[in-house]
Design an enzyme around this catalytic site. Sequence first.
Site, PDB file in Angstrom:
ATOM      1  N   GLU A 163       0.359   5.261   0.684  1.00  0.00           N
ATOM      2  CA  GLU A 163      -0.543   6.322   1.111  1.00  0.00           C
ATOM      3  C   GLU A 163      -0.123   7.669   0.542  1.00  0.00           C
ATOM      4  OE1 GLU A 163      -1.938   4.354   5.341  1.00  0.00           O
ATOM      5  OE2 GLU A 163      -0.625   6.100   5.401  1.00  0.00           O
ATOM      6  N   ASN A 164      -1.035   8.614   0.641  1.00  0.00           N
ATOM      7  CA  ASN A 164      -0.810   9.957   0.156  1.00  0.00           C
ATOM      8  C   ASN A 164      -1.531  10.912   1.104  1.00  0.00           C
ATOM      9  OD1 ASN A 164      -1.452  12.428  -1.617  1.00  0.00           O
ATOM     10  ND2 ASN A 164      -0.029  11.252  -2.886  1.00  0.00           N
ATOM     11  N   ALA A 165      -0.983  12.084   1.308  1.00  0.00           N
ATOM     12  CA  ALA A 165      -1.639  13.068   2.174  1.00  0.00           C
ATOM     13  C   ALA A 165      -3.055  13.374   1.684  1.00  0.00           C
ATOM     14  CB  ALA A 165      -0.808  14.346   2.248  1.00  0.00           C
ATOM     15  N   SER A 166      -3.269  13.303   0.389  1.00  0.00           N
ATOM     16  CA  SER A 166      -4.611  13.395  -0.185  1.00  0.00           C
ATOM     17  C   SER A 166      -5.114  11.956  -0.269  1.00  0.00           C
ATOM     18  CB  SER A 166      -4.544  14.020  -1.574  1.00  0.00           C
ATOM     19  OG  SER A 166      -5.806  13.942  -2.197  1.00  0.00           O
ATOM     20  N   TYR A 167      -5.876  11.518   0.732  1.00  0.00           N
ATOM     21  CA  TYR A 167      -6.212  10.102   0.887  1.00  0.00           C
ATOM     22  C   TYR A 167      -6.762   9.446  -0.375  1.00  0.00           C
ATOM     23  CZ  TYR A 167      -5.398  10.628   5.873  1.00  0.00           C
ATOM     24  OH  TYR A 167      -4.818  10.856   7.093  1.00  0.00           O
TER      25      TYR A 167
ATOM     26  N   CYS B 190     -10.217  -4.376   0.310  1.00  0.00           N
ATOM     27  CA  CYS B 190     -11.308  -3.402   0.283  1.00  0.00           C
ATOM     28  C   CYS B 190     -12.197  -3.657  -0.937  1.00  0.00           C
ATOM     29  CB  CYS B 190     -10.749  -1.984   0.263  1.00  0.00           C
ATOM     30  SG  CYS B 190     -10.065  -1.469  -1.337  1.00  0.00           S
TER      31      CYS B 190
ATOM     32  N   ASN C 168       0.846  -1.185   0.000  1.00  0.00           N
ATOM     33  CA  ASN C 168       0.000   0.000   0.000  1.00  0.00           C
ATOM     34  C   ASN C 168       0.886   1.242   0.000  1.00  0.00           C
ATOM     35  OD1 ASN C 168       0.588  -0.811   2.772  1.00  0.00           O
ATOM     36  ND2 ASN C 168      -0.928   0.658   3.484  1.00  0.00           N
TER      37      ASN C 168
ATOM     38  N   GLU D 176      -3.030  -4.675  -3.018  1.00  0.00           N
ATOM     39  CA  GLU D 176      -3.589  -5.607  -3.989  1.00  0.00           C
ATOM     40  C   GLU D 176      -3.607  -5.000  -5.387  1.00  0.00           C
ATOM     41  OE1 GLU D 176      -5.984  -6.095  -0.092  1.00  0.00           O
ATOM     42  OE2 GLU D 176      -4.872  -4.528  -1.134  1.00  0.00           O
TER      43      GLU D 176
END
Length: 133
Positions: A46-50, A88, A44, A57
């Site tokens: 992540e990014n500050a802008s979710y 998810c 995974n 996956e």
Amino acid sequence: MEIDCKELILKAFQGRENAYAPYSGFKVGAAVLTEDGNIYTGCNIENASYGATNCAERTAIFKAVSEGHENVKAIAIVGEKNKYTYPCGICRQVMAEFALPDIKIILAKNEREYIVKTLDEILPGAFTKKDLL
């Protein structure tokens, strides 16, 4: 071709090592086995802008597809040790797009404890390409 669940689980844990999860701290790894025997890992990111975050996956599946392998035979998914991590909804839909009909979805707590699910079990009534015909 036989599916080596333990090998895929180990590869998924290796992929998890590269997870970029500074916001949630929830690291996930995945490994996909393609129809022709290739394995692609993902983590995974992540990014500050979710909304720009990508799951492990999808990272693994997209790596396979970007290399010309559209038929996924199996996927192993790992999160925190000793807990099962399910994909998810978006990842389940992506699996539906690229999965072979008998795809094995391997959810692992660790290298020894895992369960194997089918796509129908985790995404009943999936919307697929067949629905567009």
